[in-house]
Design an enzyme around this catalytic site. Structure first.
Site, PDB file in Angstrom:
ATOM      1  N   LYS A  14      41.931  48.116  33.589  1.00  0.00           N
ATOM      2  CA  LYS A  14      43.196  48.844  33.471  1.00  0.00           C
ATOM      3  C   LYS A  14      44.191  48.090  32.578  1.00  0.00           C
ATOM      4  CE  LYS A  14      43.977  48.941  37.984  1.00  0.00           C
ATOM      5  NZ  LYS A  14      42.829  48.196  38.514  1.00  0.00           N
ATOM      6  N   ARG A  89      48.737  52.894  44.638  1.00  0.00           N
ATOM      7  CA  ARG A  89      47.512  52.430  45.280  1.00  0.00           C
ATOM      8  C   ARG A  89      47.375  52.970  46.695  1.00  0.00           C
ATOM      9  NH1 ARG A  89      47.239  47.247  42.000  1.00  0.00           N
ATOM     10  NH2 ARG A  89      45.250  46.267  42.413  1.00  0.00           N
ATOM     11  N   ARG A 128      36.949  36.327  34.728  1.00  0.00           N
ATOM     12  CA  ARG A 128      38.385  36.327  34.420  1.00  0.00           C
ATOM     13  C   ARG A 128      39.086  35.210  35.197  1.00  0.00           C
ATOM     14  NH1 ARG A 128      41.863  41.712  35.662  1.00  0.00           N
ATOM     15  NH2 ARG A 128      41.932  40.926  37.785  1.00  0.00           N
ATOM     16  N   ARG A 134      43.833  33.001  38.384  1.00  0.00           N
ATOM     17  CA  ARG A 134      44.270  33.826  39.520  1.00  0.00           C
ATOM     18  C   ARG A 134      43.416  33.532  40.749  1.00  0.00           C
ATOM     19  NH1 ARG A 134      45.149  40.091  38.038  1.00  0.00           N
ATOM     20  NH2 ARG A 134      44.784  40.211  40.275  1.00  0.00           N
ATOM     21  N   ARG A 146      39.607  43.004  48.306  1.00  0.00           N
ATOM     22  CA  ARG A 146      40.365  43.900  47.417  1.00  0.00           C
ATOM     23  C   ARG A 146      39.616  45.219  47.243  1.00  0.00           C
ATOM     24  NH1 ARG A 146      40.904  39.938  42.622  1.00  0.00           N
ATOM     25  NH2 ARG A 146      42.055  41.522  41.473  1.00  0.00           N
TER      26      ARG A 146
HETATM   27  P1  AMP Z   1      46.418  43.705  40.196  1.00  0.00           P
HETATM   28  O1  AMP Z   1      46.999  42.759  39.202  1.00  0.00           O
HETATM   29  O2  AMP Z   1      46.742  45.136  39.905  1.00  0.00           O
HETATM   30  O3  AMP Z   1      44.947  43.476  40.435  1.00  0.00           O
HETATM   31  O4  AMP Z   1      47.127  43.397  41.592  1.00  0.00           O
HETATM   32  C1  AMP Z   1      47.018  42.112  42.203  1.00  0.00           C
HETATM   33  C2  AMP Z   1      47.510  42.208  43.634  1.00  0.00           C
HETATM   34  O5  AMP Z   1      48.896  42.595  43.643  1.00  0.00           O
HETATM   35  C3  AMP Z   1      46.810  43.235  44.524  1.00  0.00           C
HETATM   36  O6  AMP Z   1      45.613  42.739  45.070  1.00  0.00           O
HETATM   37  C4  AMP Z   1      47.883  43.476  45.583  1.00  0.00           C
HETATM   38  O7  AMP Z   1      47.941  42.380  46.501  1.00  0.00           O
HETATM   39  C5  AMP Z   1      49.172  43.432  44.746  1.00  0.00           C
HETATM   40  N1  AMP Z   1      49.512  44.790  44.241  1.00  0.00           N
HETATM   41  C6  AMP Z   1      49.559  45.187  42.943  1.00  0.00           C
HETATM   42  N2  AMP Z   1      49.913  46.476  42.848  1.00  0.00           N
HETATM   43  C7  AMP Z   1      50.078  46.913  44.112  1.00  0.00           C
HETATM   44  C8  AMP Z   1      50.404  48.180  44.683  1.00  0.00           C
HETATM   45  N3  AMP Z   1      50.629  49.256  43.917  1.00  0.00           N
HETATM   46  N4  AMP Z   1      50.491  48.259  46.031  1.00  0.00           N
HETATM   47  C9  AMP Z   1      50.286  47.183  46.814  1.00  0.00           C
HETATM   48  N5  AMP Z   1      49.928  45.974  46.358  1.00  0.00           N
HETATM   49  C10 AMP Z   1      49.829  45.832  45.012  1.00  0.00           C
END
Ligand code: AMP
Length: 193
Positions: A14, A89, A128, A134, A146
């Site tokens: 994404k 989400r 990654r 991360r 996740r």
């Molecule tokens: P991402 O960078 O999109 O993979 O997000 C990393 C982490 O941020 C996720 O595993 C969640 O802990 C948190 N996170 C990101 N976006 C959301 C969302 N829309 N709702 C809840 N938690 C989020």
């Protein structure tokens, strides 16, 4: 105005694809994951709260996430449109987004879902994690959590957007450029309509 939701499991690409799409269509890219990471590096209260969830691979609670997203949209009202990456989400987030956008006479144009098998995604995430640092990308147990969060809370959004006729599935396996072409073909089709 064109507003795209980029949908897909962790590692689906994404963020990578959003980078190409935002310049091609001059859209403003909002990644809630990036916003949380920014808060964490600035040690804000929101960052500290989010970190406790993110470290485990759990979703951050809806209300704080929704409020943060709204603020990001409100700060960029001059944008030609938005790419929402990693948001919504949950069903509550999707409903809140629809309501918030409609108050501004805006709406989601399409939800583009990048699809790939779990084993490919896990491989990508571990790779990654080696360069991004991360914590949530470096541990297979956190990655699996996740995916569980995705399956339980995010996957139902497919039906939510299908019911609105806005859900488009895209093969997320292949060269980055190839996948960008699949996405742009879909977006160009929407722009013609
Ligand atoms: P991402 O960078 O999109 O993979 O997000 C990393 C982490 O941020 C996720 O595993 C969640 O802990 C948190 N996170 C990101 N976006 C959301 C969302 N829309 N709702 C809840 N938690 C989020």
């Amino acid at each position: 105005m064109i507003n795209i939701v980029l949908f897909g499991k962790p590692g689906a690409g994404k963020g990578t694809q959003a980078e190409f799409l935002k310049s091609k269509y001059q859209l403003f890219h909002i990644s809630t994951g990036d916003l949380f990471r920014h808060h964490i590096s600035n040690k804000t209260d929101l960052g500290m709260l989010a970190q406790s969830y993110m470290n485990k691979g759990d979703l951050v609670p809806d209300q704080v996430t929704i409020d943060m997203l709204k603020e990001a949209v409100d700060q960029n009202t001059e944008a030609k449109g938005f790419i929402f990456d990693g948001f919504p989400r949950t069903t509550q987030q999707a409903e809140a987004l629809d309501e918030f956008l409609s108050e501004k006479s805006m709406s989601i144009s399409a939800t583009l879902a990048l699809e790939a098998d779990d084993d490919i995604l896990i491989d990508r995430l571990i790779k990654r994690g080696k360069t991004s640092g991360r914590a949530d990308d470096q541990d297979e147990e956190k990655i699996r959590n996740r995916f569980d969060e995705y399956n339980n809370k995010t996957a139902p959004l497919r039906a939510f957007y299908e019911a609105q006729g806005k859900f488009h599935s895209v093969n997320g396996i292949g060269e980055i450029e190839e996948i960008t072409q699949r996405l742009t073909a879909l977006i160009d089709g929407l722009l013609i309509k």
